[in-house]
Motif scaffolding. Structure first.
Motif, PDB file in Angstrom:
ATOM      1  N   SER A 192     -14.271  11.520  -2.215  1.00 25.77           N
ATOM      2  CA  SER A 192     -14.544  11.670  -0.780  1.00 25.77           C
ATOM      3  C   SER A 192     -13.279  11.395   0.034  1.00 25.77           C
ATOM      4  O   SER A 192     -13.010  12.073   1.023  1.00 25.77           O
ATOM      5  N   LEU A 193     -12.474  10.413  -0.386  1.00 23.15           N
ATOM      6  CA  LEU A 193     -11.220  10.119   0.324  1.00 23.15           C
ATOM      7  C   LEU A 193     -10.214  11.248   0.136  1.00 23.15           C
ATOM      8  O   LEU A 193      -9.484  11.608   1.064  1.00 23.15           O
ATOM      9  N   ARG A 194     -10.189  11.815  -1.051  1.00 22.75           N
ATOM     10  CA  ARG A 194      -9.179  12.830  -1.379  1.00 22.75           C
ATOM     11  C   ARG A 194      -9.350  14.112  -0.544  1.00 22.75           C
ATOM     12  O   ARG A 194      -8.406  14.850  -0.328  1.00 22.75           O
ATOM     13  N   LYS A 195     -10.584  14.347  -0.083  1.00 19.67           N
ATOM     14  CA  LYS A 195     -10.831  15.551   0.736  1.00 19.67           C
ATOM     15  C   LYS A 195      -9.997  15.552   2.018  1.00 19.67           C
ATOM     16  O   LYS A 195      -9.802  16.586   2.636  1.00 19.67           O
ATOM     17  N   TYR A 196      -9.530  14.367   2.429  1.00 20.28           N
ATOM     18  CA  TYR A 196      -8.773  14.262   3.683  1.00 20.28           C
ATOM     19  C   TYR A 196      -7.260  14.234   3.443  1.00 20.28           C
ATOM     20  O   TYR A 196      -6.489  14.015   4.368  1.00 20.28           O
ATOM     21  N   ASP A 197      -6.846  14.481   2.189  1.00 19.20           N
ATOM     22  CA  ASP A 197      -5.414  14.604   1.893  1.00 19.20           C
ATOM     23  C   ASP A 197      -4.887  15.929   2.431  1.00 19.20           C
ATOM     24  O   ASP A 197      -5.630  16.926   2.487  1.00 19.20           O
ATOM     25  N   ALA A 198      -3.596  15.953   2.772  1.00 19.49           N
ATOM     26  CA  ALA A 198      -2.948  17.235   3.074  1.00 19.49           C
ATOM     27  C   ALA A 198      -2.899  18.042   1.771  1.00 19.49           C
ATOM     28  O   ALA A 198      -2.715  17.463   0.695  1.00 19.49           O
ATOM     29  N   PRO A 199      -3.073  19.375   1.849  1.00 21.68           N
ATOM     30  CA  PRO A 199      -3.049  20.186   0.621  1.00 21.68           C
ATOM     31  C   PRO A 199      -1.711  20.033  -0.116  1.00 21.68           C
ATOM     32  O   PRO A 199      -0.655  19.983   0.506  1.00 21.68           O
ATOM     33  N   VAL A 232       0.864  -1.182   0.000  1.00 20.14           N
ATOM     34  CA  VAL A 232       0.000   0.000   0.000  1.00 20.14           C
ATOM     35  C   VAL A 232       0.899   1.231   0.000  1.00 20.14           C
ATOM     36  O   VAL A 232       1.904   1.275   0.716  1.00 20.14           O
ATOM     37  N   ASN A 233       0.537   2.230  -0.808  1.00 19.68           N
ATOM     38  CA  ASN A 233       1.356   3.441  -0.914  1.00 19.68           C
ATOM     39  C   ASN A 233       1.451   4.168   0.431  1.00 19.68           C
ATOM     40  O   ASN A 233       0.439   4.364   1.113  1.00 19.68           O
ATOM     41  N   TYR A 234       2.645   4.591   0.763  1.00 17.69           N
ATOM     42  CA  TYR A 234       2.906   5.212   2.076  1.00 17.69           C
ATOM     43  C   TYR A 234       2.240   6.573   2.240  1.00 17.69           C
ATOM     44  O   TYR A 234       1.984   7.030   3.356  1.00 17.69           O
ATOM     45  N   ASP A 235       1.962   7.271   1.107  1.00 20.81           N
ATOM     46  CA  ASP A 235       1.551   8.683   1.201  1.00 20.81           C
ATOM     47  C   ASP A 235       0.039   8.886   1.144  1.00 20.81           C
ATOM     48  O   ASP A 235      -0.431  10.011   0.951  1.00 20.81           O
ATOM     49  N   LEU A 236      -0.740   7.822   1.345  1.00 19.47           N
ATOM     50  CA  LEU A 236      -2.198   7.974   1.385  1.00 19.47           C
ATOM     51  C   LEU A 236      -2.621   8.537   2.742  1.00 19.47           C
ATOM     52  O   LEU A 236      -1.973   8.270   3.759  1.00 19.47           O
ATOM     53  N   ASN A 237      -3.729   9.284   2.753  1.00 17.64           N
ATOM     54  CA  ASN A 237      -4.244   9.720   4.054  1.00 17.64           C
ATOM     55  C   ASN A 237      -4.782   8.484   4.796  1.00 17.64           C
ATOM     56  O   ASN A 237      -5.005   7.427   4.181  1.00 17.64           O
ATOM     57  N   PRO A 238      -4.963   8.545   6.121  1.00 20.59           N
ATOM     58  CA  PRO A 238      -5.309   7.341   6.894  1.00 20.59           C
ATOM     59  C   PRO A 238      -6.559   6.607   6.403  1.00 20.59           C
ATOM     60  O   PRO A 238      -6.602   5.378   6.419  1.00 20.59           O
ATOM     61  N   TYR A 239      -7.593   7.352   5.965  1.00 26.17           N
ATOM     62  CA  TYR A 239      -8.826   6.698   5.505  1.00 26.17           C
ATOM     63  C   TYR A 239      -8.583   5.991   4.169  1.00 26.17           C
ATOM     64  O   TYR A 239      -9.055   4.873   3.955  1.00 26.17           O
ATOM     65  N   ALA A 240      -7.856   6.653   3.265  1.00 26.91           N
ATOM     66  CA  ALA A 240      -7.544   6.037   1.968  1.00 26.91           C
ATOM     67  C   ALA A 240      -6.638   4.819   2.170  1.00 26.91           C
ATOM     68  O   ALA A 240      -6.785   3.799   1.497  1.00 26.91           O
TER      69      ALA A 240
END
Length: 203
Positions: free
Chosen positions: A138-145, A56-64
């Protein structure tokens, strides 16, 4: 370091113990991977003496990260039950994904919009994989800008954008689900996903 402590850095902390137990139960090699622009995660079935492998990619936000992890474990579970007879995102996989997502719904780990998108995705047989755009958005909304990074669908028509490899494109009209984009150097036309992340180029 204890695997649960490592997982807590990437997952919602209350989800980490269960994922740790799955890794042990399924005797799975679980790897936190570099970013692979084309996919969030990957499952490899046992082959030539190697066991189940998930990355799994390391840079996903926790929900993704959690959704992707459950997605890949559902592939593993489906393979154990059906070997190569089941389609990658067919009925058997959907059933297992839904079942394996249930404990995280019960713990109320996801924000309401993400939970709703997952349920909608699972109830929609037309959505063949986690490229489901409603779920992705919906998942992307929780990414860091990310400064200077935009999705193709957010660009104005005829805007120029650049990929990581340096190639420059002009965004054209939408064709059904994808956007027609012309590569400036070759004039070749490509189709881009609405949610492809690109860097804007100023004229």
């Amino acid at each position: 370091m204890d695997k649960v402590k490592v997982l807590e850095k990437y997952l919602p902390p209350e989800a980490a113990p269960l994922i740790g137990r799955w890794i042990d139960y399924f005797k799975c090699e679980f790897k936190i991977s570099r970013n692979r622009g084309t996919k969030f995660g990957d499952y490899r079935a046992p082959y030539q003496g190697k066991g189940h492998r998930i990355s799994v990619n390391y840079d996903l936000n926790p929900y993704a990260f959690l959704v992707t992890t459950v997605h890949e474990f559902a592939h593993l579970h489906t393979f154990n039950e059906h070997k190569h007879k089941a389609k990658p995102h067919g009925t058997e996989w959907k059933h297992n994904f839904k079942k394996m997502m249930q404990p995280f719904f019960e713990k109320d780990i996801f924000p309401p919009d993400v939970k709703h998108a997952i349920i909608s995705y699972l109830n929609n047989p037309a959505a063949s994989s986690c490229s489901d755009l409603t779920l992705y958005r919906s998942l992307r909304k929780y990414d860091a800008p990310k400064e200077d990074i935009h999705t193709v669908e957010k660009l104005p028509i005829h805007a120029l954008f650049k990929l990581k490899d340096g190639r420059i494109f002009r965004r054209e009209e939408k064709l059904r689900k994808r956007y027609k984009c012309t590569e400036i150097a070759t004039r070749r036309v490509y189709l881009f996903s609405p949610v492809a992340e690109v860097e804007v180029v100023n004229d």
